[in-house]
Structures are given as C-alpha cells and as structure tokens.
Design a protein around this motif. Sequence first.
Motif, PDB file in Angstrom:
ATOM      1  N   LEU A   1       0.826  -1.202   0.000  1.00  0.00           N
ATOM      2  CA  LEU A   1       0.000   0.000   0.000  1.00  0.00           C
ATOM      3  C   LEU A   1       0.859   1.251   0.000  1.00  0.00           C
ATOM      4  N   SER A   2       0.254   2.338  -0.473  1.00  0.00           N
ATOM      5  CA  SER A   2       0.918   3.632  -0.545  1.00  0.00           C
ATOM      6  C   SER A   2       0.140   4.641   0.290  1.00  0.00           C
ATOM      7  N   VAL A   3       0.867   5.439   1.062  1.00  0.00           N
ATOM      8  CA  VAL A   3       0.242   6.377   1.996  1.00  0.00           C
ATOM      9  C   VAL A   3       0.820   7.774   1.775  1.00  0.00           C
ATOM     10  N   PRO A   4      -0.003   8.801   1.615  1.00  0.00           N
ATOM     11  CA  PRO A   4       0.519  10.173   1.483  1.00  0.00           C
ATOM     12  C   PRO A   4       1.210  10.630   2.761  1.00  0.00           C
ATOM     13  N   VAL A   5       2.270  11.380   2.618  1.00  0.00           N
ATOM     14  CA  VAL A   5       2.996  11.913   3.761  1.00  0.00           C
ATOM     15  C   VAL A   5       2.101  12.859   4.557  1.00  0.00           C
ATOM     16  N   ASP A   6       2.361  12.941   5.859  1.00  0.00           N
ATOM     17  CA  ASP A   6       1.643  13.834   6.789  1.00  0.00           C
ATOM     18  C   ASP A   6       0.178  13.459   6.984  1.00  0.00           C
ATOM     19  N   THR A   7      -0.188  12.200   6.724  1.00  0.00           N
ATOM     20  CA  THR A   7      -1.526  11.713   7.027  1.00  0.00           C
ATOM     21  C   THR A   7      -1.436  10.695   8.171  1.00  0.00           C
ATOM     22  N   LYS A   8      -2.580  10.238   8.617  1.00  0.00           N
ATOM     23  CA  LYS A   8      -2.638   9.221   9.669  1.00  0.00           C
ATOM     24  C   LYS A   8      -2.982   7.877   9.042  1.00  0.00           C
ATOM     25  N   ALA A   9      -2.197   6.867   9.343  1.00  0.00           N
ATOM     26  CA  ALA A   9      -2.419   5.530   8.811  1.00  0.00           C
ATOM     27  C   ALA A   9      -2.678   4.548   9.948  1.00  0.00           C
ATOM     28  N   VAL A  10      -3.624   3.638   9.737  1.00  0.00           N
ATOM     29  CA  VAL A  10      -3.951   2.614  10.731  1.00  0.00           C
ATOM     30  C   VAL A  10      -3.888   1.249  10.055  1.00  0.00           C
ATOM     31  N   PHE A  11      -3.162   0.314  10.667  1.00  0.00           N
ATOM     32  CA  PHE A  11      -3.009  -1.041  10.147  1.00  0.00           C
ATOM     33  C   PHE A  11      -3.743  -2.006  11.073  1.00  0.00           C
TER      34      PHE A  11
ATOM     35  N   LEU B   1      -6.252  -4.147  18.560  1.00  0.00           N
ATOM     36  CA  LEU B   1      -4.856  -4.521  18.379  1.00  0.00           C
ATOM     37  C   LEU B   1      -4.207  -3.810  17.192  1.00  0.00           C
ATOM     38  N   ALA B   2      -4.909  -2.864  16.576  1.00  0.00           N
ATOM     39  CA  ALA B   2      -4.379  -2.159  15.407  1.00  0.00           C
ATOM     40  C   ALA B   2      -3.207  -1.276  15.786  1.00  0.00           C
ATOM     41  N   LEU B   3      -2.347  -1.016  14.798  1.00  0.00           N
ATOM     42  CA  LEU B   3      -1.200  -0.125  14.952  1.00  0.00           C
ATOM     43  C   LEU B   3      -1.457   1.141  14.135  1.00  0.00           C
ATOM     44  N   GLN B   4      -0.965   2.284  14.592  1.00  0.00           N
ATOM     45  CA  GLN B   4      -1.155   3.521  13.849  1.00  0.00           C
ATOM     46  C   GLN B   4       0.149   4.296  13.723  1.00  0.00           C
ATOM     47  N   ILE B   5       0.232   5.113  12.648  1.00  0.00           N
ATOM     48  CA  ILE B   5       1.327   6.072  12.456  1.00  0.00           C
ATOM     49  C   ILE B   5       0.674   7.438  12.307  1.00  0.00           C
ATOM     50  N   ASP B   6       1.062   8.384  13.170  1.00  0.00           N
ATOM     51  CA  ASP B   6       0.431   9.705  13.129  1.00  0.00           C
ATOM     52  C   ASP B   6       1.437  10.773  13.555  1.00  0.00           C
ATOM     53  N   PRO B   7       1.922  11.597  12.578  1.00  0.00           N
ATOM     54  CA  PRO B   7       1.640  11.516  11.143  1.00  0.00           C
ATOM     55  C   PRO B   7       2.686  10.667  10.424  1.00  0.00           C
ATOM     56  N   VAL B   8       2.364  10.273   9.192  1.00  0.00           N
ATOM     57  CA  VAL B   8       3.283   9.478   8.387  1.00  0.00           C
ATOM     58  C   VAL B   8       4.388  10.370   7.839  1.00  0.00           C
ATOM     59  N   ALA B   9       5.641   9.875   7.900  1.00  0.00           N
ATOM     60  CA  ALA B   9       6.804  10.594   7.369  1.00  0.00           C
ATOM     61  C   ALA B   9       7.534   9.699   6.372  1.00  0.00           C
ATOM     62  N   THR B  10       8.465  10.293   5.625  1.00  0.00           N
ATOM     63  CA  THR B  10       9.207   9.506   4.633  1.00  0.00           C
ATOM     64  C   THR B  10      10.043   8.420   5.289  1.00  0.00           C
ATOM     65  N   THR B  11      10.386   8.589   6.557  1.00  0.00           N
ATOM     66  CA  THR B  11      11.188   7.585   7.259  1.00  0.00           C
ATOM     67  C   THR B  11      10.381   6.338   7.607  1.00  0.00           C
ATOM     68  N   HIS B  12       9.081   6.345   7.361  1.00  0.00           N
ATOM     69  CA  HIS B  12       8.242   5.206   7.716  1.00  0.00           C
ATOM     70  C   HIS B  12       8.094   4.175   6.600  1.00  0.00           C
ATOM     71  N   ASP B  13       8.813   4.368   5.501  1.00  0.00           N
ATOM     72  CA  ASP B  13       8.884   3.306   4.496  1.00  0.00           C
ATOM     73  C   ASP B  13       9.392   2.031   5.165  1.00  0.00           C
ATOM     74  N   GLY B  14       8.702   0.909   4.935  1.00  0.00           N
ATOM     75  CA  GLY B  14       9.179  -0.325   5.538  1.00  0.00           C
ATOM     76  C   GLY B  14       8.121  -1.406   5.535  1.00  0.00           C
ATOM     77  N   PHE B  15       8.307  -2.381   6.443  1.00  0.00           N
ATOM     78  CA  PHE B  15       7.432  -3.550   6.526  1.00  0.00           C
ATOM     79  C   PHE B  15       6.865  -3.644   7.934  1.00  0.00           C
ATOM     80  N   TYR B  16       5.539  -3.808   8.031  1.00  0.00           N
ATOM     81  CA  TYR B  16       4.824  -3.895   9.304  1.00  0.00           C
ATOM     82  C   TYR B  16       4.036  -5.201   9.314  1.00  0.00           C
ATOM     83  N   MET B  17       4.286  -6.052  10.325  1.00  0.00           N
ATOM     84  CA  MET B  17       3.596  -7.339  10.370  1.00  0.00           C
ATOM     85  C   MET B  17       2.938  -7.561  11.727  1.00  0.00           C
TER      86      MET B  17
END
Length: 275
Positions: free
Chosen positions: A46-56, A112-128
């Motif tokens: 998946l692709s996420v715009p920078v400076d948004t909130k993402a929930v997995f 049990l969900a995980l979130q990133i708030d806000p998303v930055a370019t350093t958050h490229d990676g793998f989340y399991m």
Amino acid sequence: MWTLLRTSTLRLPISVIIMVSASVNGSSTDKRQRKLELPVEVNTSLSVPVDTKAVFDCPPIPLTSVVVTTWQIILRDKLSCTRAYRRDRNETKEGNCTDKRITWASRPDENLALQIDPVATTHDGFYMCQMVTPDANFHHGYHLQVLVPPEVTLLQSKNGTAVCRAAAGKPAAQISWTPEGDCVTEREHWANGTVTIQSTCRWEDHPLSNVSCSVSHVTGNKSLSLELSLGLIIRGFPASSLLVIFYVKFALFLVIVVIVAFIYFQRINGCRKAL
C-alpha cells in the motif's frame, strides 16, 4: 476479504497478494474448521501520502481467541522494532521502538491495530501483525511506501529557455511539454528518498506566445502555463535579445529627438539675434 485498512482514517488503493499456507486435517466442530480455513498469511502492498494518519489492522480474529499479538516493524537503516500484547496478563512490551509516532491505535485489550500519526518519509518499511491462537498462528504484513507530492514550478530563464521543476517528489515525477521542444532532463536524489526532476526546454524553430508544463505523479497531476509577452523564442532570437534591441532603438530615438530640438532652438535663437 479481510479489512486491510480503516477507510474512515485513510482511503488508499490497495493491492493484495494472498499466500495461503494452512491446511485443514479435520476438526471437532464447524466453528473450529471455519477458523482454520482463514488465510494464515496475508501480505498487503500500500501507498500512503505523507503527513496523514495511517492505521493497520491485524487479522479479524476474536480478541478472546488471541493469546499473544506482536507487531514487528522493519524500517530502512533502523533496528527492528517490536510491540507485543499478552491477553491473559493484559501486558504490553516493546523493544527498540524509538519513534513516538508509531503507537497502538487504542488500548490493546480493545483494539490490536497499529497507527502512524503523522506518516513521514522515514516510515517506508514492513509492518507485520502476528497473532497466536490455540487453533493456529495468523500473520498480516504491510509493505508501506510513503508518497510525497512534488513542488512544481515553471519559469522563463534569462537565456531564452523555460524550466519546469518538480522538486522533492516520492516517487519521482514525470514531466512533459506542450508544445514539445528541445529538452534536457536532470534528476537529483535526496537523502530522505525524494527525487527532484528538472526539465529545461527551448523552441528555436517556432514563434511561441506560451508553453505548458505537465507534471504526472501518483499523488495527482499538475499543469502550469507560462505566458510569454514577446514570445520565448521568436525567429531564433530569445526574448532577452529582443528586449535589448527594443531599448537600443528607444535610446536612439531619444538621442534624435534631443538633436532635432537642439537644432530647432539654435535656429530660433539665430533668427532673434538677426532681428
């Protein structure tokens, strides 16, 4: 199909690759058999715009059936981070997790969900998300790519060319021109993974009143036009040269006016003295 990302938080185009690695050898009840028939491992790109909130989200397993849940986070040039929750003890643990923007979306005993708030370019990676249950272990992995829209500018340079620049985009943008010209494209890579694309064009064979630069990017397309009062290139001469010619002619005109006026006043003064 499992819910891969909360649409209320972020609506994204998601391509799913499902790898089924579980086999069912029989069960005591229909309920147990249905659980084991779920995909044991799912990977999502998946692709996420920078400076948004993402929930997995983790796999949709009832919380009462989960013994231990572990999030494993692998980022570029960083140690692997883990966040774990053990239900029977209502206990959370973490290791090597220094980024405060990556957290549980809520209380682990409720979600049990995980979130990133806000998303930055350093958050490229793998989340399991790894879930241990009495029936089987379930995994849901996310390959995350952070998108950055480029900053687009279009300028006329002094040497009679137009420069279109798509700065610090991720991934790199693409630039096209209307009308097409004689163009040179340069690419510059930055440490944060963004790329700057610059296209410089000239049109020596055609008189032009304006040109347009179109920038294509996954975050959205943008088009800019440059109005040219004298034309960017007219009959092979850049606009800057035409301006020089104009000013030279104007200066000559002023000189001629001054000379004529001087001669006129000299004649008038001569006539007055003769009288």
